[in-house]
Design a protein around this motif. Structure first.
Motif, mmCIF file in Angstrom:
data_model
loop_
_atom_site.group_PDB
_atom_site.id
_atom_site.type_symbol
_atom_site.label_atom_id
_atom_site.label_comp_id
_atom_site.label_asym_id
_atom_site.label_seq_id
_atom_site.Cartn_x
_atom_site.Cartn_y
_atom_site.Cartn_z
ATOM 1 N N LYS A 30 -21.211 -30.262 19.122
ATOM 2 C CA LYS A 30 -19.768 -30.556 19.141
ATOM 3 C C LYS A 30 -19.496 -31.864 18.417
ATOM 4 C CE LYS A 30 -17.956 -27.541 22.390
ATOM 5 N NZ LYS A 30 -16.684 -26.838 22.264
ATOM 6 N N ARG A 31 -20.412 -32.248 17.547
ATOM 7 C CA ARG A 31 -20.318 -33.542 16.850
ATOM 8 C C ARG A 31 -20.177 -34.701 17.853
ATOM 9 N NH1 ARG A 31 -22.190 -30.818 13.193
ATOM 10 N NH2 ARG A 31 -21.011 -29.951 11.461
ATOM 11 N N ALA A 33 -18.471 -34.921 20.505
ATOM 12 C CA ALA A 33 -17.143 -35.136 21.107
ATOM 13 C C ALA A 33 -17.318 -35.311 22.612
ATOM 14 C CB ALA A 33 -16.248 -33.933 20.814
ATOM 15 N N PHE A 34 -16.447 -36.125 23.200
ATOM 16 C CA PHE A 34 -16.569 -36.369 24.647
ATOM 17 C C PHE A 34 -15.522 -35.595 25.436
ATOM 18 C CE2 PHE A 34 -14.318 -40.093 22.756
ATOM 19 C CZ PHE A 34 -13.067 -39.969 23.346
ATOM 20 N N GLY A 77 -12.297 -37.184 21.412
ATOM 21 C CA GLY A 77 -12.055 -36.336 22.581
ATOM 22 C C GLY A 77 -12.280 -34.868 22.246
ATOM 23 N N ASP A 78 -12.842 -34.142 23.213
ATOM 24 C CA ASP A 78 -13.142 -32.715 23.019
ATOM 25 C C ASP A 78 -11.842 -31.919 23.046
ATOM 26 O OD1 ASP A 78 -13.791 -30.020 23.306
ATOM 27 O OD2 ASP A 78 -15.663 -30.485 24.354
ATOM 28 N N GLN A 79 -11.442 -31.449 21.871
ATOM 29 C CA GLN A 79 -10.138 -30.784 21.750
ATOM 30 C C GLN A 79 -10.092 -29.437 22.468
ATOM 31 O OE1 GLN A 79 -7.483 -32.675 20.394
ATOM 32 N NE2 GLN A 79 -9.202 -34.044 20.773
ATOM 33 N N SER A 80 -11.248 -28.887 22.795
ATOM 34 C CA SER A 80 -11.234 -27.592 23.486
ATOM 35 C C SER A 80 -10.805 -27.740 24.944
ATOM 36 C CB SER A 80 -12.607 -26.916 23.393
ATOM 37 O OG SER A 80 -13.563 -27.645 24.136
ATOM 38 N N ILE A 121 -15.290 -40.477 14.322
ATOM 39 C CA ILE A 121 -13.949 -39.983 14.006
ATOM 40 C C ILE A 121 -13.066 -40.025 15.256
ATOM 41 C CG2 ILE A 121 -12.641 -37.883 13.332
ATOM 42 C CD1 ILE A 121 -14.153 -38.932 10.933
ATOM 43 N N GLY A 122 -11.777 -40.338 15.059
ATOM 44 C CA GLY A 122 -10.810 -40.310 16.162
ATOM 45 C C GLY A 122 -11.225 -41.267 17.271
ATOM 46 N N PHE A 152 -2.840 -40.540 19.165
ATOM 47 C CA PHE A 152 -3.026 -41.878 18.588
ATOM 48 C C PHE A 152 -3.601 -42.790 19.655
ATOM 49 C CE2 PHE A 152 1.191 -42.031 20.416
ATOM 50 C CZ PHE A 152 1.299 -43.297 20.970
ATOM 51 N N GLN A 179 -11.078 -40.364 5.258
ATOM 52 C CA GLN A 179 -12.446 -40.673 5.698
ATOM 53 C C GLN A 179 -13.050 -41.717 4.766
ATOM 54 O OE1 GLN A 179 -14.607 -36.956 5.973
ATOM 55 N NE2 GLN A 179 -13.545 -36.366 7.860
HETATM 56 C C1 2NE Z 1 -15.831 -34.580 12.827
HETATM 57 C C2 2NE Z 1 -15.454 -33.533 11.795
HETATM 58 C C3 2NE Z 1 -14.745 -34.180 10.609
HETATM 59 C C4 2NE Z 1 -16.764 -32.885 11.303
HETATM 60 O O1 2NE Z 1 -16.472 -31.816 10.419
HETATM 61 P P1 2NE Z 1 -17.599 -30.710 10.113
HETATM 62 O O2 2NE Z 1 -17.009 -29.780 9.122
HETATM 63 O O3 2NE Z 1 -18.880 -31.366 9.788
HETATM 64 O O4 2NE Z 1 -17.860 -29.972 11.501
HETATM 65 P P2 2NE Z 1 -16.978 -28.858 12.227
HETATM 66 O O5 2NE Z 1 -17.375 -27.525 11.778
HETATM 67 O O6 2NE Z 1 -15.551 -29.223 12.189
HETATM 68 O O7 2NE Z 1 -17.463 -29.086 13.742
HETATM 69 C C5 2NE Z 1 -18.697 -28.588 14.197
HETATM 70 C C6 2NE Z 1 -18.482 -28.113 15.607
HETATM 71 O O8 2NE Z 1 -18.098 -29.236 16.393
HETATM 72 C C7 2NE Z 1 -16.870 -28.974 17.021
HETATM 73 C C8 2NE Z 1 -16.161 -27.992 16.097
HETATM 74 O O9 2NE Z 1 -15.148 -27.319 16.793
HETATM 75 C C9 2NE Z 1 -17.318 -27.107 15.683
HETATM 76 O O10 2NE Z 1 -17.600 -26.235 16.730
HETATM 77 P P3 2NE Z 1 -17.883 -24.677 16.444
HETATM 78 O O11 2NE Z 1 -16.689 -24.169 15.686
HETATM 79 O O12 2NE Z 1 -19.138 -24.664 15.609
HETATM 80 O O13 2NE Z 1 -18.041 -24.082 17.794
HETATM 81 N N1 2NE Z 1 -16.109 -30.214 17.141
HETATM 82 C C10 2NE Z 1 -16.050 -31.222 16.280
HETATM 83 N N2 2NE Z 1 -15.227 -32.185 16.709
HETATM 84 C C11 2NE Z 1 -14.760 -31.746 17.898
HETATM 85 C C12 2NE Z 1 -13.865 -32.285 18.836
HETATM 86 N N3 2NE Z 1 -13.290 -33.504 18.673
HETATM 87 N N4 2NE Z 1 -13.580 -31.560 19.941
HETATM 88 C C13 2NE Z 1 -14.163 -30.369 20.147
HETATM 89 N N5 2NE Z 1 -15.030 -29.803 19.281
HETATM 90 C C14 2NE Z 1 -15.317 -30.492 18.179
HETATM 91 C C15 2NE Z 1 -14.593 -32.416 12.380
HETATM 92 O O14 2NE Z 1 -15.364 -31.671 13.291
HETATM 93 C C16 2NE Z 1 -13.345 -32.886 13.031
HETATM 94 O O15 2NE Z 1 -12.387 -33.252 12.387
HETATM 95 N N6 2NE Z 1 -13.347 -32.876 14.386
HETATM 96 C C17 2NE Z 1 -12.160 -33.099 15.175
HETATM 97 C C18 2NE Z 1 -11.873 -34.568 15.277
HETATM 98 C C19 2NE Z 1 -10.770 -34.798 16.279
HETATM 99 O O16 2NE Z 1 -9.716 -34.210 16.179
HETATM 100 N N7 2NE Z 1 -11.016 -35.658 17.266
HETATM 101 C C20 2NE Z 1 -10.091 -35.968 18.315
HETATM 102 C C21 2NE Z 1 -9.169 -37.103 17.927
HETATM 103 S S1 2NE Z 1 -8.109 -37.616 19.231
HETATM 104 C C22 2NE Z 1 -9.161 -38.549 20.237
HETATM 105 O O17 2NE Z 1 -10.330 -38.571 20.017
HETATM 106 C C23 2NE Z 1 -8.623 -39.315 21.376
HETATM 107 C C24 2NE Z 1 -7.414 -39.963 21.316
HETATM 108 O O18 2NE Z 1 -6.737 -39.958 20.177
HETATM 109 C C25 2NE Z 1 -6.909 -40.649 22.422
HETATM 110 C C26 2NE Z 1 -7.637 -40.679 23.581
HETATM 111 C C27 2NE Z 1 -8.852 -40.034 23.649
HETATM 112 C C28 2NE Z 1 -9.348 -39.345 22.541
#
Ligand code: 2NE
Length: 275
Positions: A30-31, A33-34, A77-80, A121-122, A152, A179
């Motif tokens: 899940k990269r 993610a927490f 954060g784990d978006q799922s 990221i994020g 945010f 990025q």
């Molecule tokens: C990190 C990034 C850019 C990597 O891209 P890539 O292409 O290398 O990987 P991919 O295929 O997107 O991800 C691989 C697997 O990891 C999961 C994906 O869903 C995928 O799973 P499968 O489809 O193979 O089952 N995965 C990755 N990031 C995840 C996440 N955050 N939550 C759940 N599953 C995740 C690319 O993966 C990406 O952009 N990820 C999403 C980044 C994101 O949106 N993060 C949350 C930001 S908001 C936050 O963190 C936050 C906040 O703003 C405030 C409070 C608390 C938290």
């Protein structure tokens, strides 16, 4: 370095060796993610490291590479499990408990070093930002994503980021959601050093060992001094908490405390009113 496992967790690995604690987010598929459980476990391990007088440095890192060969420090954060009001735990309660982890990293009187390979990221970017030091692998990728996916971080993730890289760059990072590679991160003062990915942990251990040769009390006071200006009354509390701790260690404080328990007048005259 001979790491010893401290406790078995579901989402993290927690090791210690020679004054160093290592917390590894262990969800590489899940990269890293927490979800709420990951954060509960990180918080418990960080508290343990804070409370252990033998530990001076904490290394925070992500397990990897994943099966597809890609590395991640943490993708936030784990978006799922994102739901109404936060990230939903097993009991169905929405949580933003990562903020507790941020505060603990910020305030613990130990040096926390982020070792970043791959994606930071994020909320995973905010985690490295808040660490005292960041060592990046040459494959590291940094970025915020909130404005493109509906989130945010208006706390340390933005205002402290601006203190690191300047207002213009911090606004660029958040407003455009680009990025940045390790060399760009180094150039903008976001990381302390870039090394080949194979050398990341060794470099972290080298830095930790060097820090462990320094004065714990000096580093404790310096960390809270670096925080104080930005952290308002919380910053003052931390800084002055150190003064209280040091005062307790003096003969003067001991005499006043003993006198109270012995129900007598303290011998105040033996202590100077220093200029
Ligand atoms: C990190 C990034 C850019 C990597 O891209 P890539 O292409 O290398 O990987 P991919 O295929 O997107 O991800 C691989 C697997 O990891 C999961 C994906 O869903 C995928 O799973 P499968 O489809 O193979 O089952 N995965 C990755 N990031 C995840 C996440 N955050 N939550 C759940 N599953 C995740 C690319 O993966 C990406 O952009 N990820 C999403 C980044 C994101 O949106 N993060 C949350 C930001 S908001 C936050 O963190 C936050 C906040 O703003 C405030 C409070 C608390 C938290």
């Amino acid at each position: 370095i001979a790491w010893k496992s401290v406790k078995t967790y579901t989402d993290i690995l927690y090791h210690k060796a020679g004054g160093i604690a290592r917390i590894t987010i262990n969800r590489p598929e899940k990269r890293n993610a927490f979800r709420p459980l990951t954060v509960v476990e990180m918080h418990e391990a960080l508290l343990d490291a804070r409370e252990d007088p033998k530990i001076g440095v904490v290394l925070l890192t992500g397990a990897g590479p994943a099966k597809d060969g890609k590395y991640a420090f943490c993708a936030g954060g784990d978006q799922s499990v994102r739901g109404h009001g936060g990230y939903i735990d097993d009991a169905g309660v929405p949580r933003l408990n990562i903020l507790d982890v941020q505060k603990l990293i910020r305030s613990m009187p130990k040096v926390v070093i982020a070792l970043v390979a791959g994606y930071s990221i994020g909320g995973g970017h905010v985690l490295h930002v808040i660490c005292d030091l960041t060592i990046a692998a040459d494959n590291a990728i940094f970025g915020q994503v909130g404005p493109k996916m509906g989130s945010f971080d208006g706390g340390y993730g933005s205002s402290y980021l601006a203190r690191l890289v300047g207002q213009k760059k911090a606004r660029e990072i958040w407003f455009l959601c680009r990025q940045y590679n390790a060399a760009e991160a180094m150039a903008m003062g976001l990381v302390n050093k870039v090394v080949p990915v194979a050398e990341l942990e060794n470099e972290g251990v080298t830095w930790a060992k060097e820090i462990l040769e320094r004065s714990p009390l000096a580093i404790r006071c310096l960390k809270s001094a670096f925080n104080a200006e930005l952290d308002g009354l919380t910053g003052v509390q931390e800084l002055s908490g150190n003064a209280t701790m040091l005062y307790y260690m003096t003969e003067e404080a001991k005499e006043f405390s003993t006198a109270q328990r012995e129900k007598r007048k303290p011998k105040a005259e033996q202590f100077p009113w220093l200029p």
